[in-house]
Design a protein around this motif. Sequence first.
Motif, PDB file in Angstrom:
ATOM      1  N   ILE A   1       0.847  -1.201   0.000  1.00 49.15           N
ATOM      2  CA  ILE A   1       0.000   0.000   0.000  1.00 49.15           C
ATOM      3  C   ILE A   1       0.885   1.256   0.000  1.00 49.15           C
ATOM      4  CG2 ILE A   1      -1.639   1.343   1.353  1.00 49.15           C
ATOM      5  CD1 ILE A   1      -3.097  -0.920   0.288  1.00 49.15           C
ATOM      6  N   LEU A   2       1.996   1.194   0.716  1.00 45.91           N
ATOM      7  CA  LEU A   2       2.892   2.370   0.735  1.00 45.91           C
ATOM      8  C   LEU A   2       3.392   2.647  -0.680  1.00 45.91           C
ATOM      9  CD1 LEU A   2       4.571   4.536   2.126  1.00 45.91           C
ATOM     10  CD2 LEU A   2       6.290   2.777   2.640  1.00 45.91           C
TER      11      LEU A   2
ATOM     12  N   TRP B   1       7.587  12.084  15.179  1.00 49.47           N
ATOM     13  CA  TRP B   1       8.073  11.954  13.794  1.00 49.47           C
ATOM     14  C   TRP B   1       7.795  13.225  12.986  1.00 49.47           C
ATOM     15  CZ3 TRP B   1       4.979  12.681   9.579  1.00 49.47           C
ATOM     16  CH2 TRP B   1       3.607  12.632   9.784  1.00 49.47           C
TER      17      TRP B   1
ATOM     18  N   ALA C   1      -1.902   9.389  11.941  1.00 45.51           N
ATOM     19  CA  ALA C   1      -1.800  10.749  11.376  1.00 45.51           C
ATOM     20  C   ALA C   1      -3.112  11.263  10.787  1.00 45.51           C
ATOM     21  CB  ALA C   1      -0.717  10.782  10.288  1.00 45.51           C
TER      22      ALA C   1
ATOM     23  N   THR D   1       0.651   4.088  -2.602  1.00 44.30           N
ATOM     24  CA  THR D   1       0.412   5.488  -2.195  1.00 44.30           C
ATOM     25  C   THR D   1       1.432   6.406  -2.870  1.00 44.30           C
ATOM     26  OG1 THR D   1      -0.307   4.638  -0.056  1.00 44.30           O
ATOM     27  CG2 THR D   1       0.193   6.977  -0.178  1.00 44.30           C
TER      28      THR D   1
ATOM     29  N   PRO E   1      -6.143   8.581   5.814  1.00 39.63           N
ATOM     30  CA  PRO E   1      -6.528   7.238   5.352  1.00 39.63           C
ATOM     31  C   PRO E   1      -5.404   6.497   4.640  1.00 39.63           C
ATOM     32  CG  PRO E   1      -8.241   8.828   4.830  1.00 39.63           C
ATOM     33  CD  PRO E   1      -7.088   9.613   5.375  1.00 39.63           C
ATOM     34  N   ALA E   2      -4.629   7.201   3.812  1.00 42.62           N
ATOM     35  CA  ALA E   2      -3.560   6.512   3.054  1.00 42.62           C
ATOM     36  C   ALA E   2      -2.488   6.002   4.024  1.00 42.62           C
ATOM     37  CB  ALA E   2      -2.942   7.472   2.041  1.00 42.62           C
ATOM     38  N   THR E   3      -2.090   6.843   4.987  1.00 40.77           N
ATOM     39  CA  THR E   3      -1.064   6.405   5.956  1.00 40.77           C
ATOM     40  C   THR E   3      -1.599   5.233   6.762  1.00 40.77           C
ATOM     41  OG1 THR E   3      -0.440   8.728   6.106  1.00 40.77           O
ATOM     42  CG2 THR E   3       0.418   7.263   7.817  1.00 40.77           C
TER      43      THR E   3
ATOM     44  N   ILE F   1       5.613   6.948   7.364  1.00 48.35           N
ATOM     45  CA  ILE F   1       5.695   5.503   7.665  1.00 48.35           C
ATOM     46  C   ILE F   1       7.130   5.173   8.074  1.00 48.35           C
ATOM     47  CG2 ILE F   1       5.318   3.187   6.731  1.00 48.35           C
ATOM     48  CD1 ILE F   1       2.782   4.775   6.544  1.00 48.35           C
TER      49      ILE F   1
ATOM     50  N   ALA G   1      -3.882   3.044   5.933  1.00 40.70           N
ATOM     51  CA  ALA G   1      -3.964   1.814   5.118  1.00 40.70           C
ATOM     52  C   ALA G   1      -2.566   1.198   4.972  1.00 40.70           C
ATOM     53  CB  ALA G   1      -4.534   2.163   3.743  1.00 40.70           C
ATOM     54  N   ALA G   2      -1.561   2.060   4.784  1.00 42.49           N
ATOM     55  CA  ALA G   2      -0.197   1.540   4.619  1.00 42.49           C
ATOM     56  C   ALA G   2       0.267   0.872   5.915  1.00 42.49           C
ATOM     57  CB  ALA G   2       0.748   2.691   4.252  1.00 42.49           C
ATOM     58  N   LEU G   3      -0.012   1.514   7.053  1.00 41.46           N
ATOM     59  CA  LEU G   3       0.393   0.924   8.345  1.00 41.46           C
ATOM     60  C   LEU G   3      -0.352  -0.385   8.593  1.00 41.46           C
ATOM     61  CD1 LEU G   3       0.505   4.161  10.576  1.00 41.46           C
ATOM     62  CD2 LEU G   3       2.452   2.767   9.842  1.00 41.46           C
TER      63      LEU G   3
ATOM     64  N   MET H   1      -7.492   2.547  -4.745  1.00 35.70           N
ATOM     65  CA  MET H   1      -6.508   2.007  -3.787  1.00 35.70           C
ATOM     66  C   MET H   1      -7.106   1.973  -2.388  1.00 35.70           C
ATOM     67  SD  MET H   1      -2.803   3.624  -2.843  1.00 35.70           S
ATOM     68  CE  MET H   1      -3.435   4.949  -1.802  1.00 35.70           C
ATOM     69  N   LEU H   2      -7.757   3.079  -1.975  1.00 31.35           N
ATOM     70  CA  LEU H   2      -8.232   3.179  -0.590  1.00 31.35           C
ATOM     71  C   LEU H   2      -9.632   2.604  -0.415  1.00 31.35           C
ATOM     72  CD1 LEU H   2      -7.105   6.725   0.630  1.00 31.35           C
ATOM     73  CD2 LEU H   2      -6.185   4.487   1.240  1.00 31.35           C
TER      74      LEU H   2
END
Lengths: 292, 274, 383, 298
Positions: free
Chosen positions: A10-11, A252, C78, A14, C81-83, A238, C85-87, A194-195
Motif C-alpha cells: 500500500i505504501l 516523527w 496521522a 500510495t 486514510p492513506a497512511t 511511515i 492503510a499503509a500501516l 486504492m483506498l
Amino acid sequence: MLNFFSSNEILLQTIAVFSLLAFSVQISLRAGAFSLAGVGCWAIGGYSLAISDRHDMHPVIGVLIGIVVSAIISYLLALLLVRLRGLYLGMATIAFNQMVGIALIHGGDFTGGELGIYGIGARISTFQLFAVLALVSFLLWALERGMLGRAYNIVRDDEPLAASLGIDSESMRRFAFVLSGAVGGLAGALNAMMLGIVSPTDADFPVIVIALTMVIVGGYHSWLGALIGAALIQWLPIGLQSFGIEGMSEWWSVVYGLLILFIAVYMPRGLLGGLQRLGSLMARRHQDFREA
Amino acid sequence: MHQVIERDANREMIDMQSEPLLNVTDLTVNYDGVVALDHVSLTAPAGQLYGLIGPNGSGKSTFLAAISRHGKVTEGRLEFAGRDYTGEPAFVAARLGISRSFQTVRLQEDLSVLENAMVGADHHRITRPVIFNWLRLVRNRREEAECRETALSALERVGLVDYKDQFPSSLSYGMQRRVEIARCLASDPKLLLLDEPTAGMSPAETDDISELLMGLRDSGLTQILVAHDLSMIHAVTDHVFALNFGKLIAEGNSVDVANDPDVRKAYIGVADEE
Amino acid sequence: MSIPRKILLAGMVAGMLSASALSASAEDIDVAALVEQTGVVGYAGQSVWKGMQLAAEKVNESSRLGDYKLKIEIKDAASNPATTAALATQAAKSDAVAILGPALSSSALASAPIAQREKIPMIAVQSNTEGVVETGEYIYRLTAPFYTYNDLTFKHLADEGVKKVALSFISNIPSVAGLGKDFAPKWAKEYGMEIVASEGTPFNTTDFSTTIEKLVAAKPDAIGLYHIDTQLTGLITGLRRAGFEGKLFVYNINPSTLEAVGDAADGLLMSIDYSPAMSDPSSKEFTDSFRKKFDDDPTIYAANGYDAVLFLSAALEKVIKAGNKPDRENLLAAISEVAQTGFAGASGDTTFDDKYHRDARVNGVLVRFDKGKPNILFSGKDR
Amino acid sequence: MLYEQLIINAAVLGAVFTLFALGLSLTWGALDVLNLAHGATFVTSAWVATSVYSAYELPLASAMLVGILTGGMIGVVADLVAFKPIRLLITNKRQAELSMVAATIGMGFVLDRIIGRATLDQVFSFPARAFPYKDFHIFGARISNIEIIILVLTFLCAVLLNLWISRSRQGMAIRAIAYSAKIPPLLGIHVDRMSAATMAIGGMLAGLSGTLMTVWVSGMAVSTGHSFLLKGFAIVVLGGVGSIRGCVLAAFILAFAETGIVAFGAGNLRDLAAFSLIVLILLFRPQGLFGTRSAMRA
C-alpha cells in the motif's frame, strides 16, 4: 525481499498515486500557472470513479470519466481565470477546490453527503498503478524536452519574450492547466480504487499543502522532481516510525518538518537539483581523477 | 539569391513603388490622456536598414512596441507585407515575420547559447497546437536536428559558434546581444526590430554590431534600428525616421535628417539662427 | 577515518541491532496500535493511546495471560486514510495478532477491508460511522455509536418539561451531522418536543456570535451543542453571555474544555458512555488507576482505548486458558465468544449489537455538570 | 434578530480576521514570504501566554505581552533560520518564493507538533476568572468589553502599521525591499535587519490576534490555527498582497458576507459564500482590491 514488497504494497501504491497528484501541480507550476486546481480534480476524479463503481461500471470507464470531467472543468476554469497570474491564480484555484469540497458535502445521496462513498469495489494492482505512473511520466518527459520544453521555460519566465518568438503563451498555459486537471483526475480515481473510499475532505487545504510540499521539496522544474518529492513525503510518515526508535510515533512530524525546512533552504532546486549537482560534482571529480 | 545592393550616394533612387514591407498609417497611441504617438505615418520597403531616432520620450520605444504589437494601438492601421495586423496579438505579429529584441538582454539563464538560439529556430513549429508537437516523437527527433542546424548557422552568422555550449551568464554583454540577434535570425524573420542594441557597449563592440547589422542588410534582411548614437546611425542606416513628442518630424537619409532644423531643435532644444 | 574508529563504529551499530532483538522475547504477544497522534483527530487519538497503555500495564501486571506479555506497538495513523492503510498492511504482514484503532472514520473505512482481506482481527475505536463493522467478521468497534445512548438527554429533558429545543451541530463530520440532522429531531418528536432552530456549521468554524443570535432568538427551553471542544468554549460562554438561561446539552466535553469555560458550564447536560463519576466497579477501577498514573481526569477517548485493550485481553485470556497458541485464528474465535457474553470495562457493562455482534453497546449515563464536576443523574440501565 | 447585533458581530469578526491577516500581508507584501507557519505562530503565542499566566501568576495583560513577544521571536527565528539563508543561496526570484513557502510549511509542522504534544491537541485557555467579561448595550445590541478591545486594537494596529510603512524610514526601507531586494543595499539599508524587523512585527501581530482570540472565545487549540490560516490567505489575496488598506477591507467584506449567510441563509454554506466571493472579486480585480504586484502600497 517478497515480504518487504507485500508488507509495503500500500505504501508503494500510495507513492505512485501521490506522484500523479504531484505531477498535476508540477505541470501547471512549470508552465508558470500557479494553479492548484489539480487537487480539486483529484477529488472530482475520485468521486467519478466511486459513483461509476456504484453503478457497476468497469473501473477503466470510471477512471476515464474522472479524467474527462476533470479536463472539461479545468478548461472552463482556465477560460474563467485567464487574466489571473501568480498567487492570485493560486488563491482562485484554492477557492475552487473549497467549493468542490462543499458541493461534494451537499451532493445528497449522489455524493454520499458528509461521509462520502465507501466500499468501492474496483481494485487496482500495484503493477497496473506503476504502469500508469510510467506512462504519465513518459508523457511529461516528452513535454519537458526539446522544443516544448524550451517554449514552456520561456512562457514561465518571460511572457513578452515568448510573444516576440511567436509563442502563444495563453494557449500553452491553458493546455498545461487542462493536462494538470486531467492528471489530477486520474490520480484521484486511482486513489479511490486504492483506498476504497472518497470523502469531501479530499479537496481540502491540507491536501493542497501536501501537494505543494511534494513538488517544491522534490524540485518543481521537472516531473522527476515531483516524483522524488512524492516518494519522500509519502514515505516519511511511515518510514520515520518503522525504525523502532522510542517515541517516534509522537515526534516523527517534528523530524518531518525539520527535513522539509532543511531541503527548502539548502537545496534551492529541491532534491532533484541537489542530486543533479551531486551528479555533476562526482562527474567532475571523476574527470579530475582521470586527468590527474 | 539576394541582389547585393551597392551602398553609395544614389541609394535613395531605389524604387519606392514596390509593395512596402511595413506600412504604418496614422498610428496613434495614448495612455489615458498622455499622447505617446500622434498620427505617425510611414512606409518601409523591404531590404533596407532603417534608423529610428529622437530624444528620450519621443516615442521610439512606443512605436517599436506598437508595430511589434507588444504595445497598445489607440488608432491607425498597421500593414505588414500587405496584411492588416493592427488588432493582432504580439505572437501573431511575430509569426508574420516581425522579430524583435528588447532594451534589456533577455536570454534563458538555464539554457546554453545553442539552446537559446534553437528557441528562435522553433519558430515555425511552435505555431502547431501543443498536442501535435507533444506526441509526434519520431518527427520531433528529425525536426530537433533541423532546428539545431538552423541555430548553428545563425550562430555562425553572428560569429559565436565556438561558444555554443556556454551559458549566457559567462558571456560579455556584447556577446549576449549577439546571441539574441542569432536567436532572431534563427526564426528567419522578414523584419528585425532592434531597440538600442548597443546601449552601454564599448566603441569596439558597437563597431562589431554595426558590421553585423550591415552584413545582415546586405543579405536582404530589413531592419529598424532604434539608437541614440548618431555616428552609428550615419554609418549603418540607409533611411532614417526622426520622432519628437510622438510626431514624425523628418525622414530621409541620415545626413539630411541630421541637418533638418526641426531635428536639431528637438535634440539641442533651441533652433539655430537661420 | 582512521582504522580503529571505523571498527568502533561498526561494533556500536551491531550492538544496537542485537539489543532490540533480545527485548522481543518469545513470550510476547505483539499487537499493532494504529492510533492518531497528530492531525484532525489527534486530540482523541492521544488520549486513546494513554487508555491503551494503562490497560496493557494492568493486564501484564495481573497474570491473566499466564507467562505471556502483551506488547503493543504504537504507530501514528496521522488522521490520514492513506497512511493508516499503509500501516495496516505492514501490521497485517508482521507477526502482530491484532490491530487496535484507528479513530478517524475515513481511516477506519480505508483500513478495515485490508484487515478483513489479510484475516487479522481489528478493533477500531471512535470511528462513529456506518460501514466499519459491516466490512466483515474480523472488524470490531469498541465505541458505542452516539445514537445508541444520546436519547437519554431527551428523556431527561422531557422529564424536566422542556418543550422547545434548538440544535447547533457540525455539518461536515458524518456522525455528528447524523446526530444533529436525523436522530435528535427523531427523539425530540418521540418525547413530544419541537425543534425550533437547527444550525449546521463546518467543523473549522470558530466564530459563533451570529449562530448564537439565531439560537437565542428562537426562544428555546434547551439548546443542543453537538460540536468539538474547540467550538464548545465559544458557544457555551457566548450563549450564557447572550442571556440564555435554559438547559444546554452536548455529545461530549473534555475536562480541559470544562476548565476553560468555568461556571458557564454549570447545569450542562451530557449523555455519554463513560464519565469519571460512574460508580460501576470496572469504571471506578479505570478512573482511579488513570488518575494515579496520569494525574489527570480521563477523557471518553481514554476510556475507549482502555476498553479496546481490555476486550482484546479477555479474548487472549480465553485462548491461553484453553491451552491454545495466541494466533489470529484462535484469537478471532475467542473475540466473538467474548462479544457474545460482553465484558465489564471503563464504560461499565459492554455488550454488542444484535445484528453483527461486533459493534459495542453500553448503557450510557446522563451527566450534569455543577462547578465543573460531573454527577450522574441516571444510567441507561434503568431506561 | 436585531440587525444592530449582526453588524456588531460582523464588525468584531472582521477585526479578528484583520488582526490575523495583517501580519500575513506584511511579511508577504514586503518579503514575498507566504508564511504558512503564521497559524502555528498564532497558536504558539496563545499557548505561551496561557502557560505563563498560570505558571507565574502574571496579570493577564503581561501574560498576553509575553505571548505577543513570543510571536515576534518566532518571526525573527524564522527569518534567521530560513529566509536569510534562502535570500543568500537562491537568486531566482520564483524559486526563492517557493522555497520560502516550503520552509514555512516545515516550520508549521514543527510548531504544531510541539504545542500539540504539550496540550494533547486539547483546548487550552486562560482560567475563566482571568478576564472580567462585561457586556455593554448600545442600540439594544450587545457588545462585550473584550470585543471593544479587539476593535480598538485592530484599528490601532492597522493605522500604526499603515503610518509606519508609508512614513517612517524603516517603512520606506521595507517598501524598497518589496520593490526588489537589489535596491536597498545600494541605499545602505541593511536588508537582513529590515527583514528580521518585518518578520518580528508580523509575528507579534500573529501573537496579538492569538492571545485576543483565546480570551474572546475562552479557548484555543492547534486546529484553530489551521482554520484561520486558510481564511487569512484568502483575505490577503483578496485585499491585494501587501496592501494594508486592502487587507482591512477584504477582512470586513468576508466577515459581513459570512455573518449575512449565517444569519439569513444556511450556516453550513458560510465557507461557500466566502470562497465564491473571492473568485468573483478576483475576476474583476485580478490584482486584488488594492494590490499591485510590484511595489507595496500603504
